[in-house]
Design a protein around this motif. Structure first.
Motif, PDB file in Angstrom:
ATOM      1  N   ASP A 335      -9.520  10.872 -33.085  1.00  0.00           N
ATOM      2  CA  ASP A 335      -9.025   9.892 -34.055  1.00  0.00           C
ATOM      3  C   ASP A 335     -10.204   9.099 -34.590  1.00  0.00           C
ATOM      4  O   ASP A 335     -11.371   9.388 -34.294  1.00  0.00           O
ATOM      5  CB  ASP A 335      -7.968   8.988 -33.410  1.00  0.00           C
ATOM      6  N   ALA A 336      -9.903   8.057 -35.370  1.00  0.00           N
ATOM      7  CA  ALA A 336     -10.959   7.279 -36.009  1.00  0.00           C
ATOM      8  C   ALA A 336     -11.773   6.470 -35.014  1.00  0.00           C
ATOM      9  O   ALA A 336     -12.862   5.971 -35.345  1.00  0.00           O
ATOM     10  CB  ALA A 336     -10.362   6.352 -37.068  1.00  0.00           C
ATOM     11  N   ALA A 337     -11.282   6.317 -33.783  1.00  0.00           N
ATOM     12  CA  ALA A 337     -12.015   5.580 -32.752  1.00  0.00           C
ATOM     13  C   ALA A 337     -12.801   6.505 -31.834  1.00  0.00           C
ATOM     14  O   ALA A 337     -13.418   6.043 -30.873  1.00  0.00           O
ATOM     15  CB  ALA A 337     -11.039   4.734 -31.919  1.00  0.00           C
ATOM     16  N   GLY A 338     -12.798   7.801 -32.121  1.00  0.00           N
ATOM     17  CA  GLY A 338     -13.551   8.743 -31.300  1.00  0.00           C
ATOM     18  C   GLY A 338     -12.823   9.168 -30.043  1.00  0.00           C
ATOM     19  O   GLY A 338     -13.436   9.717 -29.134  1.00  0.00           O
ATOM     20  N   PRO A 377     -29.369  11.478 -22.327  1.00  0.00           N
ATOM     21  CA  PRO A 377     -28.132  11.640 -23.106  1.00  0.00           C
ATOM     22  C   PRO A 377     -28.432  11.750 -24.597  1.00  0.00           C
ATOM     23  O   PRO A 377     -29.370  11.141 -25.116  1.00  0.00           O
ATOM     24  CB  PRO A 377     -27.343  10.364 -22.779  1.00  0.00           C
ATOM     25  N   VAL A 378     -27.626  12.545 -25.285  1.00  0.00           N
ATOM     26  CA  VAL A 378     -27.734  12.728 -26.732  1.00  0.00           C
ATOM     27  C   VAL A 378     -26.578  11.999 -27.405  1.00  0.00           C
ATOM     28  O   VAL A 378     -25.441  12.046 -26.925  1.00  0.00           O
ATOM     29  CB  VAL A 378     -27.693  14.231 -27.091  1.00  0.00           C
ATOM     30  N   GLU A 379     -26.878  11.306 -28.505  1.00  0.00           N
ATOM     31  CA  GLU A 379     -25.824  10.588 -29.219  1.00  0.00           C
ATOM     32  C   GLU A 379     -24.757  11.563 -29.695  1.00  0.00           C
ATOM     33  O   GLU A 379     -25.047  12.629 -30.206  1.00  0.00           O
ATOM     34  CB  GLU A 379     -26.398   9.842 -30.418  1.00  0.00           C
ATOM     35  N   SER A 380     -23.498  11.154 -29.510  1.00  0.00           N
ATOM     36  CA  SER A 380     -22.387  12.003 -29.908  1.00  0.00           C
ATOM     37  C   SER A 380     -22.410  12.243 -31.412  1.00  0.00           C
ATOM     38  O   SER A 380     -22.517  11.305 -32.200  1.00  0.00           O
ATOM     39  CB  SER A 380     -21.058  11.358 -29.511  1.00  0.00           C
ATOM     40  N   PRO A 381     -22.283  13.512 -31.848  1.00  0.00           N
ATOM     41  CA  PRO A 381     -22.219  13.777 -33.289  1.00  0.00           C
ATOM     42  C   PRO A 381     -20.979  13.161 -33.930  1.00  0.00           C
ATOM     43  O   PRO A 381     -20.976  12.857 -35.118  1.00  0.00           O
ATOM     44  CB  PRO A 381     -22.202  15.304 -33.363  1.00  0.00           C
ATOM     45  N   VAL A 382     -19.915  12.971 -33.128  1.00  0.00           N
ATOM     46  CA  VAL A 382     -18.705  12.349 -33.680  1.00  0.00           C
ATOM     47  C   VAL A 382     -18.972  10.893 -34.040  1.00  0.00           C
ATOM     48  O   VAL A 382     -18.540  10.403 -35.091  1.00  0.00           O
ATOM     49  CB  VAL A 382     -17.546  12.483 -32.674  1.00  0.00           C
ATOM     50  N   ASP A 383     -19.715  10.165 -33.172  1.00  0.00           N
ATOM     51  CA  ASP A 383     -20.042   8.775 -33.484  1.00  0.00           C
ATOM     52  C   ASP A 383     -20.854   8.691 -34.765  1.00  0.00           C
ATOM     53  O   ASP A 383     -20.604   7.827 -35.619  1.00  0.00           O
ATOM     54  CB  ASP A 383     -20.822   8.149 -32.320  1.00  0.00           C
ATOM     55  N   ARG A 384     -21.837   9.576 -34.919  1.00  0.00           N
ATOM     56  CA  ARG A 384     -22.644   9.563 -36.153  1.00  0.00           C
ATOM     57  C   ARG A 384     -21.800   9.922 -37.362  1.00  0.00           C
ATOM     58  O   ARG A 384     -21.941   9.329 -38.434  1.00  0.00           O
ATOM     59  CB  ARG A 384     -23.795  10.561 -36.022  1.00  0.00           C
ATOM     60  N   ARG A 387     -19.763   7.004 -38.318  1.00  0.00           N
ATOM     61  CA  ARG A 387     -20.594   5.917 -38.854  1.00  0.00           C
ATOM     62  C   ARG A 387     -21.132   6.253 -40.243  1.00  0.00           C
ATOM     63  O   ARG A 387     -21.143   5.387 -41.132  1.00  0.00           O
ATOM     64  CB  ARG A 387     -21.747   5.663 -37.884  1.00  0.00           C
ATOM     65  N   GLU A 388     -21.568   7.505 -40.458  1.00  0.00           N
ATOM     66  CA  GLU A 388     -22.223   7.869 -41.709  1.00  0.00           C
ATOM     67  C   GLU A 388     -21.276   8.489 -42.731  1.00  0.00           C
ATOM     68  O   GLU A 388     -21.598   8.578 -43.906  1.00  0.00           O
ATOM     69  CB  GLU A 388     -23.375   8.828 -41.417  1.00  0.00           C
TER      70      GLU A 388
END
Length: 881
Positions: A335-338, A377-384, A387-388
């Motif tokens: 969802d929109a909150a990941g 740890p690698v930043e989640s692609p979903v968070d990016r 955000r972008e």
């Protein structure tokens, strides 16, 4: 028991008529009518906005305005009338009431003299309210349908494959195909309009198999899983995996075939996009009629269309579900909150989480990724992505930590999901397992810098390290040393015991030399039985001592093969690497010269480079070979040998095939292997003369064979050097010899080594083209040794591609070698070239090559080289032994 209430606003300036309406409504047995009254239009508008009644009874003639003006004032900001209005008018004003209905009134009643309209009043009000309620319910359903359709369409459009729906009849007509079809150069509308479009674009060689699979699915209802090639508009051939299932209705009846075409020819690259659906409800709204006299008919049609839309939504959901369940990639939606909303079966398998367990969990809990190298740890692609607001690809070298603690190398893409208003409502992430690809890439990287046989670094990497040592010496004055080691008596063991013995000797000796070295020194195999040793921060005296220790270790080494003990020696040349050293090539030449001098002084010794003496020794050694080669040409002391190339995969019309091998003969008849004299011949430009001698002798020998003999039916392949390739007169010489001896060109073949082709690509392409025009066969030899560019292969248009022996000799045990040979074999077949595996020396290797599908093999397991003159006497050479 209380009756349901209906709130009615009566806007009427006649008190008698208001009373009559109140009494008529009070008599209704099913509903309780709550009446509010207004004598003027202004008061009626105030009550309509404030009390929000269920219905308004409006008299057309009011003291302050008429019914049309009332309707205009009642409209809201969207131009809609928020409450049903029923007009009350006299018989002489019926046409005005109809005009009022066109402007928004729901219905009207004509006040007759006998007041019979009052009897119809409750029923008409109920019908108007019922129609109003159904209209609102329809609009609500339409909005929900549009939102759901947009969500599922966005989800399917993220999948990097071609989705299609096909009829289950014999024609297999496409009902739908996704826009990813444009990657093949076609529009979806073209294939939908064409009967049997998918089958007609299958490659001719695959059509029978593909049609049989389609017929099987149609007959049994079982899922389809089939691989075949499709032809793009520009003629390109693309491999696809077709995975499809039969979609059924609630009763289990088959409806259609829902499938997905996944591009399996190029990993790692196709972008995902599905065709946008047209909004069916907008079409329905566009078709609505303004004729209110047919309101009941329109309502019935709207209900039918609503049911169809619900069925379409159900089928859309079913198609999306079948697609997500059947594709080979892992899919996660959030969802929109990941937070995780859905995992398909592949994603559940990769992560270790079931869809039920993962639902509602933060994505990082389910899809936990780290950097392969740093373990951070690698930043989640979903968070990016959230955000972008655009598609995000996963960083290279990412590792998925599965729920059970195991690891998986993955590559993925995260894309936003938008609703119909463009708002981001979630993210769809598609990823796949790239563990094998990364292992293969690491292996290829290792093989690019290391010798495949010994595991030592190869010549290219060694020269790069030597170049850095030279730069270091010039920058800070450091002293280094280069040792050039050449084995003595290695070729004797290799020729008498076979390549397998020679390979084992080189492996054991490499391990022995490594044990004698310092940790900071570098040992490399430069080629054949030659080794290089870079001693960093080592002065000449220390380098001489290390070289003597290496020489002593080699002398003490005993090689045992098949119960026999063999001794070897070495000649070592030592060269200082200092700020005064001229260049990399100069240092290498000096080391080579020092090694030649060591050999010239009796072998089995170390020699430190001295410019005058070393260069003289090298020149003398090479000039001796030049004299011997020249004399052998003059005295016709070269011999032709042949080795059969056996057929593994039968081909119609295939002929017996031999490779011509060259040997030099001593005056006493002893045979000299080509490794001993070819280097000097190439350096002093004697190869064109040798190549011409071979071409002339082979063609003359063929001309002397009886026309009906088996020798005349075979193909004889001749190796050509780079110098002959650059010789423009060589083609004319070959034509001349064929014409002079009346030998057809299809009895000859010519082989060019991969390294030679790389250095002379344009000349090699021209030579292959011209020689094929003569009817001769063409072979690219030793493929894989120099990692030849795939794009350059198309330029050469060869008939055969010979796989380098280093990949073949250990193929039965080496899985990486099997994968590389399999890949080379597939590329060759795509180019309509047949493959030959050299150095096939064991039955196990022969079995592995046969399983892969290599066309031909050559090596000791088939037959050792024999003199060409004996070929007519020993026909059994052409069959495996």
């Amino acid at each position: 028991m209380s009756k349901p209430q209906i709130r009615v606003l009566v806007v009427e300036d006649d008190a008698v008529d208001r009373m009559a309406c109140r009494r008529a409504l009070a008599r209704d047995a099913d509903f309780e009518f709550v009446i509010a009254e207004a004598e003027t239009g202004g008061e009626g508008l105030r009550l309509a906005h404030g009390q929000k009644p269920d219905c308004v009874l409006l008299d057309f003639h009011l003291p302050d305005m008429n019914g049309l003006e009332f309707l205009a004032e009642l409209r809201n900001d969207l131009g809609e009338i928020p409450v049903p209005v029923m007009m009350l008018t006299g018989a002489d004003n019926a046409s005005v009431a109809v005009e009022a209905m066109k402007r928004g009134a729901q219905d009207y009643l004509v006040k007759d003299v006998n007041r019979q309209y009052l009897e119809l009043l409750p029923a008409v009000i109920q019908r108007v309210l019922r129609e109003r309620r159904m209209l609102l319910e329809k609009q609500h359903a339409e909005n929900k349908l549009a939102q759901a359709e947009a969500k599922y369409r966005s989800l399917v459009e993220q999948i990097p494959a071609i989705t299609y729906t096909a009829a289950l009849d014999v024609s297999g007509k496409l009902l739908y195909v996704s826009p990813q079809l444009e990657a093949l150069g076609y529009l979806p509308e073209e294939w939908i309009a064409e009967v049997g479009a998918l089958r007609s674009h299958v490659h001719p060689d695959d059509q029978i198999r593909a049609v049989e699979e389609f017929d099987r699915v149609r007959a049994t209802g079982k899922p389809l899983r089939c691989e075949y090639r499709l032809l793009a508009r520009n003629g390109a051939i693309v491999w696809f995996r077709d995975e499809a299932s039969v979609v059924r209705d609630e009763a289990g009846n088959p409806l259609f075939l829902q499938g997905i075409l996944v591009d399996i020819s190029e990993s790692k690259r196709v972008e995902k996009e599905l065709r946008e659906h047209r909004y069916r409800l907008e079409e329905l709204v566009a078709k609505r009629t303004n004729a209110l006299t047919k309101a009941n008919e329109h309502l019935r049609k709207d209900v039918i269309e609503l049911r169809r839309a619900e069925e379409a939504l159900f089928q859309e959901k079913e198609r999306a579900q079948v697609t997500l369940e059947s594709i080979g990639d892992a899919v996660i939606t959030t969802d929109a909150a990941g937070r995780v909303e859905y995992l398909n079966p592949v994603a559940a398998q990769f992560t270790g989480w079931s869809s039920t367990e993962a639902q509602g969990q933060p994505l990082q809990q389910v899809f936990n990724i780290i950097n392969e190298t740093s373990r951070e740890p690698v930043e989640s692609p979903v968070d990016r992505c959230l955000r972008e607001g655009h598609a995000i690809g996963l960083a290279n070298h990412s590792i998925l930590l599965r729920r059970d603690g195991s690891e998986l190398a993955v590559a993925d893409t995260a894309s936003p999901i938008h609703d119909r208003h463009g708002k981001t409502t979630g993210v769809v992430m598609v990823f796949h397992n790239v563990t094998q690809e990364r292992k293969l890439a690491q292996q290829l990287s290792y093989q690019a810098t290391h010798d495949a046989l010994t595991g030592l670094i190869n010549r290219r990497d060694f020269e790069q390290r030597l170049e850095r040592a030279l730069a270091n010496a010039r920058a800070d004055g450091a002293e280094h040393a280069l040792c050039y080691l050449d084995l003595d008596r290695f070729k004797v063991i290799n020729d008498t015991c076979g390549h397998a013995a020679g390979d084992q000797l080189l492996r054991q000796l490499s391990a022995l030399l490594l044990d004698q070295m310092r940790s900071r020194d570098t040992l490399a195999r430069l080629g054949g039985d030659e080794f290089g040793l870079l001693l960093e921060h080592c002065h000449p005296e220390q380098a001489m001592r290390i070289a003597e220790e290496l020489l002593q270790a080699v002398q003490q080494f005993k090689f045992v093969w098949e119960g026999k003990v063999h001794s070897i020696g070495a000649s070592i040349g030592v060269v200082p690497v200092t700020a005064a050293s001229e260049s990399l090539s100069a240092v290498l030449r000096a080391a080579d010269a020092a090694c030649y001098t060591a050999k010239g002084k009796g072998r089995n010794r170390v020699y430190v480079y001295q410019i005058d003496e070393a260069e003289l020794a090298q020149r003398n050694s090479e000039m001796q070979w030049v004299a011997r080669i020249t004399q052998a040409l003059e005295e016709d002391r070269f011999g032709l040998f042949c080795q059969p190339i056996a057929e593994l995969v039968p081909h119609a019309g295939e002929r017996v095939h031999y490779e011509i091998l060259l040997r030099m003969l001593e005056p006493d008849g002893r045979v000299i292997a080509p490794e001993a004299f070819l280097a000097a011949a190439e350096r002093y430009n004697l190869m064109p003369a040798i190549d011409r001698w071979v071409v002339r002798r082979v063609i003359s020998w063929l001309a002397a064979q009886p026309p009906e003999s088996e020798q005349r039916a075979a193909i004889y392949s001749i190796n050509l050097s780079g110098a002959s390739l650059a010789d423009h007169a060589m083609l004319d010489f070959i034509r001349e010899q064929l014409i002079l001896n009346q030998v057809p060109g299809n009895m000859l073949g010519f082989e060019i080594a991969e390294a030679t082709a790389i250095a002379n690509l344009t000349q090699a392409a021209h030579f292959f083209h011209e020689i094929r025009n003569l009817g001769c066969r063409t072979t690219l030899d030793n493929f894989g040794s120099a990692m030849f560019s795939i794009a350059s292969l198309n330029v050469l248009q060869m008939d055969y591609l010979k796989i380098d022996g280093y990949f073949v000799k250990d193929i039965a045990q080496d899985r990486i070698a099997q994968a590389l040979v399999d890949a080379i074999n597939q590329v060759a077949h795509e180019m309509s070239a047949r493959t030959v595996a050299g150095w096939t020396e064991s039955p196990a290797s022969l079995g592995a090559l046969q399983e892969i599908g290599v066309d031909h093999v050559q090596g000791y397991v088939i037959c050792r080289p024999r003199p060409l003159a004996e070929l007519g006497k020993e026909q059994e050479l052409s069959s495996p032994q």
